[in-house]
Each structure stands twice: as C-alpha cells, then as structure tokens.
Design an enzyme around this catalytic site. Sequence first.
Site, PDB file in Angstrom:
ATOM      1  N   LYS A 115       0.872  -1.189   0.000  1.00  0.00           N
ATOM      2  CA  LYS A 115       0.000   0.000   0.000  1.00  0.00           C
ATOM      3  C   LYS A 115       0.893   1.218   0.000  1.00  0.00           C
ATOM      4  O   LYS A 115       2.028   1.170   0.494  1.00  0.00           O
ATOM      5  CB  LYS A 115      -0.878   0.015   1.264  1.00  0.00           C
TER       6      LYS A 115
HETATM    7  P1  NAD Z   1     -13.209   7.516  -2.479  1.00  0.00           P
HETATM    8  O1  NAD Z   1     -12.172   8.552  -2.317  1.00  0.00           O
HETATM    9  O2  NAD Z   1     -13.758   7.265  -3.836  1.00  0.00           O
HETATM   10  O3  NAD Z   1     -14.430   7.853  -1.513  1.00  0.00           O
HETATM   11  C1  NAD Z   1     -14.310   8.024  -0.130  1.00  0.00           C
HETATM   12  C2  NAD Z   1     -15.671   8.486   0.382  1.00  0.00           C
HETATM   13  O4  NAD Z   1     -15.595   8.583   1.810  1.00  0.00           O
HETATM   14  C3  NAD Z   1     -16.100   9.856  -0.122  1.00  0.00           C
HETATM   15  O5  NAD Z   1     -17.487   9.848  -0.356  1.00  0.00           O
HETATM   16  C4  NAD Z   1     -15.773  10.772   1.056  1.00  0.00           C
HETATM   17  O6  NAD Z   1     -16.601  11.931   1.069  1.00  0.00           O
HETATM   18  C5  NAD Z   1     -16.081   9.859   2.206  1.00  0.00           C
HETATM   19  N1  NAD Z   1     -15.409  10.239   3.456  1.00  0.00           N
HETATM   20  C6  NAD Z   1     -14.161  10.707   3.620  1.00  0.00           C
HETATM   21  N2  NAD Z   1     -13.934  10.971   4.934  1.00  0.00           N
HETATM   22  C7  NAD Z   1     -15.057  10.634   5.583  1.00  0.00           C
HETATM   23  C8  NAD Z   1     -15.470  10.666   6.937  1.00  0.00           C
HETATM   24  N3  NAD Z   1     -14.654  11.104   7.890  1.00  0.00           N
HETATM   25  N4  NAD Z   1     -16.712  10.234   7.229  1.00  0.00           N
HETATM   26  C9  NAD Z   1     -17.537   9.792   6.261  1.00  0.00           C
HETATM   27  N5  NAD Z   1     -17.233   9.748   4.971  1.00  0.00           N
HETATM   28  C10 NAD Z   1     -16.013  10.166   4.635  1.00  0.00           C
HETATM   29  O7  NAD Z   1     -12.613   6.153  -1.851  1.00  0.00           O
HETATM   30  P2  NAD Z   1     -13.080   4.680  -2.147  1.00  0.00           P
HETATM   31  O8  NAD Z   1     -12.249   4.133  -3.249  1.00  0.00           O
HETATM   32  O9  NAD Z   1     -14.562   4.637  -2.226  1.00  0.00           O
HETATM   33  O10 NAD Z   1     -12.584   3.942  -0.825  1.00  0.00           O
HETATM   34  C11 NAD Z   1     -13.378   3.890   0.352  1.00  0.00           C
HETATM   35  C12 NAD Z   1     -12.873   2.776   1.242  1.00  0.00           C
HETATM   36  O11 NAD Z   1     -12.907   1.552   0.525  1.00  0.00           O
HETATM   37  C13 NAD Z   1     -11.429   2.938   1.724  1.00  0.00           C
HETATM   38  O12 NAD Z   1     -11.328   2.377   3.019  1.00  0.00           O
HETATM   39  C14 NAD Z   1     -10.643   2.098   0.735  1.00  0.00           C
HETATM   40  O13 NAD Z   1      -9.406   1.675   1.271  1.00  0.00           O
HETATM   41  C15 NAD Z   1     -11.610   0.956   0.553  1.00  0.00           C
HETATM   42  N6  NAD Z   1     -11.426   0.178  -0.686  1.00  0.00           N
HETATM   43  C16 NAD Z   1     -11.455   0.744  -1.918  1.00  0.00           C
HETATM   44  C17 NAD Z   1     -11.338  -0.043  -3.056  1.00  0.00           C
HETATM   45  C18 NAD Z   1     -11.463   0.517  -4.434  1.00  0.00           C
HETATM   46  O14 NAD Z   1     -11.499  -0.267  -5.397  1.00  0.00           O
HETATM   47  N7  NAD Z   1     -11.586   1.814  -4.616  1.00  0.00           N
HETATM   48  C19 NAD Z   1     -11.136  -1.420  -2.931  1.00  0.00           C
HETATM   49  C20 NAD Z   1     -11.113  -1.986  -1.653  1.00  0.00           C
HETATM   50  C21 NAD Z   1     -11.274  -1.169  -0.548  1.00  0.00           C
END
Ligand code: NAD
Length: 411
Positions: A102
Amino acid sequence: MSVFTNVLKQIKQAANHSSIPPSIFEQLKNPERILQFSFPVTMDNGSVKVFEGYRVQYSSARGPYKGGLRYHPQVNLDEVKALAFWMTVKCAVVGVPLGGSKGGVKVDPKKLSAGELERLTRALTRRLALFIGPQKDVPAPDVNTTPEIMAWVRDEYEKIVGYQEPAVVTGKPLNSGGSQGRVLATAQGGMYVLQELVNKLKIKPKQTTVAVQGMGNVGGIMAQLLYQAGYRVVAMSDSSGGIYNPRSLDVPAAEKFKKQNGSLKNFPNTKAISNSKLLELPVDILIPAALENQITDKNVSRIKARVIFEMANGPTTPEADIKLAKRKIIVVPDVLANAGGVTVSYFEMVQNLQQYYWHEGEVMTKLKPIMIQAFKQVWQRAEQLKLSLRTAAYVIAIERIAQAIEARGKY
Ligand code: NAD
C-alpha cells in the site's frame, strides 16, 4: 490509536487458530520493505512544495506486491503498514496470485489544481519507478486517487523505462489499458458476497434496511447496486455528513443531487445526520465504506445493526470487534467484502500482459465464483472452528501465505 497495533493483534489471534510455524508468524509481523520518500512539486504560483509519502511492501510470498495509493492529509506510516498487511490477507483470501502493499502521500488533493495533481503524481512515480512494475509491485486507486491518476502513473513510468507497460498499475481508464468492470468491481464483488450472506440469514432485500457511510467509488456504487437489487437504503453520507429517511432513499436521485450541489445537504424528504449518528442507526445492515476506525470501543455499544458489512478497509477496531461478536452481530470483514476490487485488478494485469481484453460480462462471470467461493470457505471455517468471519478469513489467509513461504524452501 495505532492501526498497525490492531493488525498485530489480528495476526496473533489467527495464528492461535492455525498451525503455522513460529518463524513464519515472526515474518508476518513485519513488512518485507518500507519506502519512505519525499519529492518536490512546482505549484501553479511558481512556489515549490515538498510532499511526503510511503510505500509499504508487506509480503511477496504469493506473488508481486499489490495495493492502492492513497492521497490524504492524514496518511502516516502506521496506517500504510496496516493497509499493506490487509492487502496481503485479501489477495490470499480470494486466492489471487499476488502479495500485498500500500502507498500514500500526505496531501489534501482537494486543495490542488488539476495541473498540480498531475505534477504531484508524476513526481511520485519518478520516486517509485525503481520499486514498481508488474513483476514487482502494482499500485491501484484508493482514497482520493482515480483512474486518471493511474493513467498518469502508467505514462510517467513508461517514459522512464522506455517501453509499454500498462500492467504497472491497475484501475486505469478503459482507453489506457483499464479493465471493463474495474470501477464496478469492488462494490459488485461486495454484492455477490452480500447475496450469499442474505441467503444464509434467510432475509429478503425488500425487508432489509441498509445504511452506507461514504459515497465514493465503493460506497456510492454499492448504494446504487443495493437500490437496484431492492434493498431499502435508508442512510448515506460523505465526508460532510449524511441524510436519513427511515422508509428509504431514492439513491440515484441522491447521487445526482450530490453531483449538482457538491454534498447531500438539504436533499428533499430526508433528515440531516452526522457520520457518527449514521453508524448508530437501527438498520439491518451497516456498510462502512469510507475510512478506518469508525466502529470503536467508544461507539460500539450504540451500534444497532444486525450485520456490519465492511466495504472500507479497517473500519472496526479489534476491541469493538470482540464486543460485536459477544452481541452476535455478524461482521463481514473487509478482506472478504471488498476483495472484488483487487480481484478485478488482477484480471486487469492479466489482460494487459496478454494484450487480450475481455468484455464486462466476462469479467463479472469470472469475478462472481471467486467471491462466492471465498465467502463459502470463510463461512465454513468460521463454523468449523467457532470463530468470527474475520478470524476465519485471517486463518485461511495466513495458512496460504505460510504454504507459499514454505514452498520456496529454506532461507
Ligand atoms: P473515495 O475517495 O472514492 O471515496 C471516499 C468516500 O468517503 C467519499 O465519499 C468521502 O466523502 C467519504 N469520506 C471521507 N472521509 C469521511 C469521513 N470522515 N466520514 C464519512 N465519509 C467520509 O474512496 P473509495 O475508493 O470509495 O474507498 C473507500 C474505502 O474503501 C477505503 O477504506 C478504501 O481503502 C476501501 N477500498 C477501496 C477499493 C477501491 O477499489 N476503490 C477497494 C477496496 C477497498
């Protein structure tokens, strides 16, 4: 709160239920390599700013390192180490031949112009170039990093090495070597797992209320898919807060509203709700899909959901986990629930390396059985050993990692 301390507790707990040798347990407690870097970026006003970041390459026992790149002001080494370990476990749980890593840069990308963001990404790639590549370490999108950013990483990397290498990153846009279905993959993979769980629990989507925290690539798409599948999505939120309607929300309309207005605030027929209150709603399924450490010792006693379905990485602390288990609240762990993303990232690498691309139906046809099989294996192991789904997933993963280490012979 140290997220990596949580990880160490999780490793110990899983090791207690498996037969891995102590030497392998010792290896799993530390990443294979930690890169800490800084790099200068010329800002639009001509000033030069120095940014800091990390890449943690946790384990390569099962294949090249694989893991996202995060842009966030609170990025720190402790967090990146934890996320890198979870990637290692995740790849092992779904059985894709990859290790775990990561990376993150301490930056608030919302404060950068498009040009600054691109220059930052290219400067970051120049720092990382020696350490990444399809046979070494393959980054992907994570919080605040997008397919466009991945295309910049690919382009800068190729300028350095001097040949085409689309498999150096995944999560790229379609016209830059991305895979059909990658944007959908994490949420869709979660849906395949959720469907299996719902079947086990014998509940019907129409009678099932869901709250989703986070409206990004994962939470936003998951909310849409849940809505399409007939679930009652009653609450959604982003970093500026959320909305709640105990009957259900019109998710597509809420998404459109957010796009037009920048936030969910004042979306008609809903009550404004804070992110902390969203977690405590009386819903059947709670889906944290934003950041880690959301369900902690402090709020766990107020959690009312019957199921916590972790689409974010690390949203539940170990202390909270123990209390949820005592209350018989089912936690579907991140390493299983959101593993669809890395699985389709693996498909993207395969397509890039073969120069042969699949259509979306083919991607989903290959994703579905992997997710279902992973769920079944974890569920079965949890029942067999009377463990939580998380510990069962960790036991399966560390056994597979241990087998890969042992298969390489003496060291
Ligand atoms: P992203 O940046 O697309 O979205 C993040 C979202 O979380 C946004 O809507 C933001 O406004 C919101 N957010 C940020 N801080 C916040 C808070 N304090 N309280 C509530 N909401 C908040 O990110 P993503 O890709 O959707 O990733 C979200 C989670 O999923 C992360 O933990 C990431 O590690 C995990 N993840 C992502 C993927 C992927 O394919 N993108 C895969 C596996 C896991």
